[in-house]
Scaffold this motif. Sequence first.
Motif, PDB file in Angstrom:
ATOM      1  N   LEU A 105       8.762  73.955  19.637  1.00 41.37           N
ATOM      2  CA  LEU A 105       9.695  73.486  20.663  1.00 41.37           C
ATOM      3  C   LEU A 105      10.305  72.131  20.327  1.00 41.37           C
ATOM      4  N   GLU A 106       9.662  71.400  19.434  1.00 44.10           N
ATOM      5  CA  GLU A 106      10.235  70.126  19.026  1.00 44.10           C
ATOM      6  C   GLU A 106      11.593  70.317  18.354  1.00 44.10           C
ATOM      7  N   HIS A 107      11.821  71.533  17.827  1.00 42.38           N
ATOM      8  CA  HIS A 107      13.121  71.831  17.212  1.00 42.38           C
ATOM      9  C   HIS A 107      14.179  72.189  18.258  1.00 42.38           C
ATOM     10  N   ASP A 108      13.777  72.342  19.513  1.00 42.20           N
ATOM     11  CA  ASP A 108      14.681  72.795  20.571  1.00 42.20           C
ATOM     12  C   ASP A 108      15.121  71.596  21.407  1.00 42.20           C
ATOM     13  N   PRO A 109      16.389  71.176  21.301  1.00 38.32           N
ATOM     14  CA  PRO A 109      16.854  69.991  22.054  1.00 38.32           C
ATOM     15  C   PRO A 109      16.786  70.188  23.559  1.00 38.32           C
ATOM     16  N   HIS A 110      16.969  71.421  24.025  1.00 39.05           N
ATOM     17  CA  HIS A 110      16.898  71.678  25.471  1.00 39.05           C
ATOM     18  C   HIS A 110      15.508  71.339  26.012  1.00 39.05           C
ATOM     19  N   PHE A 111      14.500  71.713  25.255  1.00 34.87           N
ATOM     20  CA  PHE A 111      13.131  71.422  25.686  1.00 34.87           C
ATOM     21  C   PHE A 111      12.885  69.912  25.746  1.00 34.87           C
ATOM     22  N   ARG A 112      13.376  69.187  24.754  1.00 32.26           N
ATOM     23  CA  ARG A 112      13.163  67.741  24.718  1.00 32.26           C
ATOM     24  C   ARG A 112      13.880  67.050  25.869  1.00 32.26           C
ATOM     25  N   ILE A 113      15.060  67.572  26.210  1.00 30.50           N
ATOM     26  CA  ILE A 113      15.790  67.013  27.353  1.00 30.50           C
ATOM     27  C   ILE A 113      14.994  67.225  28.636  1.00 30.50           C
ATOM     28  N   LEU A 114      14.408  68.447  28.773  1.00 28.02           N
ATOM     29  CA  LEU A 114      13.596  68.740  29.946  1.00 28.02           C
ATOM     30  C   LEU A 114      12.414  67.780  30.041  1.00 28.02           C
ATOM     31  N   GLN A 115      11.774  67.550  28.917  1.00 28.15           N
ATOM     32  CA  GLN A 115      10.602  66.688  28.908  1.00 28.15           C
ATOM     33  C   GLN A 115      10.956  65.254  29.289  1.00 28.15           C
ATOM     34  N   ASP A 116      12.144  64.811  28.911  1.00 28.95           N
ATOM     35  CA  ASP A 116      12.519  63.414  29.119  1.00 28.95           C
ATOM     36  C   ASP A 116      13.202  63.153  30.459  1.00 28.95           C
ATOM     37  N   ASN A 117      13.925  64.142  30.990  1.00 30.53           N
ATOM     38  CA  ASN A 117      14.830  63.880  32.114  1.00 30.53           C
ATOM     39  C   ASN A 117      14.344  64.400  33.467  1.00 30.53           C
ATOM     40  N   VAL A 118      13.323  65.247  33.503  1.00 31.66           N
ATOM     41  CA  VAL A 118      12.881  65.793  34.793  1.00 31.66           C
ATOM     42  C   VAL A 118      11.815  64.891  35.394  1.00 31.66           C
ATOM     43  N   SER A 119      12.006  64.522  36.658  1.00 30.02           N
ATOM     44  CA  SER A 119      11.033  63.671  37.353  1.00 30.02           C
ATOM     45  C   SER A 119      10.047  64.565  38.102  1.00 30.02           C
ATOM     46  N   TRP A 120       9.005  64.963  37.420  1.00 27.42           N
ATOM     47  CA  TRP A 120       8.016  65.839  38.044  1.00 27.42           C
ATOM     48  C   TRP A 120       7.140  65.044  39.014  1.00 27.42           C
TER      49      TRP A 120
END
Length: 727
Positions: A105-120
């Motif tokens: 998933l580190e190769h998937d920019p969408h996943f990285r955006i999710l990890q960084d931008n969602v306020s869980w």
Amino acid sequence: MTYLGNTSSLSLAADHGHKSPLLLDSLLTSEVRKRWDQGEYTDLATLLEKHPEIKHCRSFVLDLAHEEYCRRLATGECLDADEFSRQFPSYQKSLYFLIEVHKLLEHDPHFRILQDNVSWPRPSEEFLGFSILSELGRGTFARVYLACESALGGRLVALKVALHGSGEAETLGKLKHPNIVPVYSIQEDAKIGLTAICMPYLGRTTLCDVLDKAFSNTQIPKKSRIIVDTIQDLNTDANVLETSSLDRILCNGLYVEGIIHLAIQLAEALEYIHSCGICHGDLKPSNVLLSLEGRPLLLDFNLSVEKHFNSSRIGGTLPYMAPEQLELVMLEESDGSVRTDPQTDIYSLGVILYQLLSGDLPFGSISWDSSVEQVAEQLLKEQAKGPCSLRKKNKQVDQRLAQLIHDCLAYSPDQRPKSANVLITVLRKELTPLRRAIRWYHYRHWFVDLVACIVLMIILIGVSFLAFRPSYNIRQFKSGLQFYNKGDYESAINYFNDSLQVNRQQHDVLFSRGRAYQKISNYSLAYEDYKESFRLSPKAEVSACMGYCANKLGFYKEAINYYQKALSLGYKSPLVLHNVGYSYFQLNKLDEASSYLEEALTANSNLQTSHNVLVLVYLSRAFNGQPIAEAAFEHAKKAIELGPDTGDLYFNTALLYACAARDKPEMKHAALQYAEKAVEHGINPNKIANTPTFSILQADQQFTNLLMKKSMVPLVKSEYLVDPVEE
């Protein structure tokens, strides 16, 4: 876009004892991360040994173990994911999968955006009216928390917080099935795009936990009790209000049977959602919860598809995706038209069952150090070759079950089971008493080895006394007799055939095969075998059997000749005498019939069949104008006394009394009684109404009432012809 779905188990877990274990895991997490941030190395495996009470907190262990792995890599340490995962035997497979998937998933920019931008939401925070107590699991698009719902008395619930999860919530909300997790309520925070799906606490165990525990060593589990142990080990502090008893198969069955038991319920859930026009789209072990009573429940419908299964979304978890899904993953450009079919769910279920029964994925290990598209391409090539043999990995899986799972994993959707209902039908047959008995027999291999040793000793002892073993045709003949004595006539015939192929001139084998054909009502072939056997060795009982077959084929004169031959050869059986009398009756030679039937009864007064046929003889005479002899009534009463009671026996007895009532009106009452008995034993009242002899009873109201009745039981007919050979 990501194609892995949840990267760890989104278990609907909760911890009612949150004042101790959950608080401890939160404190330990903070303490461990604080030390790591300060550069102080802390070995999580050692920490778990000191605090075994938190081992059941799956999300805590997996999350922290993965973080330790990543931090140690960042310091330049060379770590092997498989070797690192072995430090956590209870979570080995799940942790290894988590590490490798995150690499991908580190190769998937969408996943990285999710990890960084969602306020869980975080523990101790309030979110949409829920007090977040602890995180229980996380995936790419969602996280699950233990939460307290203050508005309803502070009940503890499992709260799934998903990114744009209203679609999943809408789908889950309208599904009602015992194997699908129900929904209490749905709320959405439109500002941050998060949806809260409130669900009941049903235990913390998923099929991932079963995989971890069942295959924590190299041995395949043998008893299904390991499934129960997994549930109980992970729910020691659970406090569920209502639980039902565990199924006996889970408590006492074989491991294979426990998996079949779970598979049937999962297939039933799939059949239900498919009938509702819904395809799950992301079946995998972490999306199947096991309740405290061992009931599997489907989770995570965030990739489900509705309305004829058309969708513009591509999703799933690579190792569990069907070839047709992987082909879409490999496309760099998509026209937005994606066809998701129930066959993809059947394929994913096949992968799950293969993994649960073998401990491995069906298409071997995956190299994760590449892009999603490259992994999909690699996996697709392996799928085209077909799965590794399931029976080679687990010898406890029988051929039929292995073939069913291989069919689910067929590359072409057309070659898979047509529906989940087909799976249900086949899987249920695998739990029939016969199949379970066979499986138990194979499981007791030590017993088989013991028997084999005993047999070997017997053979060795026998060889010392015997100069040679029986020839092949004799062995096949004896095997055929064994199956014949068990009532398995088809198998017996096969063995007799083998024996006769070696030597056709065996009168005893021909006779035995004729008997087997006779037992399955193939009288033509039986007659031919008897005829050939008699030619080779003219024995009385063979001739009697030829007569019996001639009777069954309607050749009564020929039957009499064969019976007479048997009698002349000394076979003066009352059964043969009876059959001669029956044959004469069929030829309307009543005096000869009566003579032989009476002789048969002289030899054996308890032959009900002879009494039955004599009743018919007297009726035939009565229809020809002769008065009913008193002996006729004695024979009818004796036949009823001997039993079994049959409808036509009572019908014929009623006819006797009705005929006699023409001269003796007092016989009417008995005729009515026996007519009622006939109806009670299956005779249609219309038959009585349409028989002219009963017209003498028409004036009686009891007779009128009788004709209004309905027969409530199937008709069982009397036997008039008997097998002349007593076994």
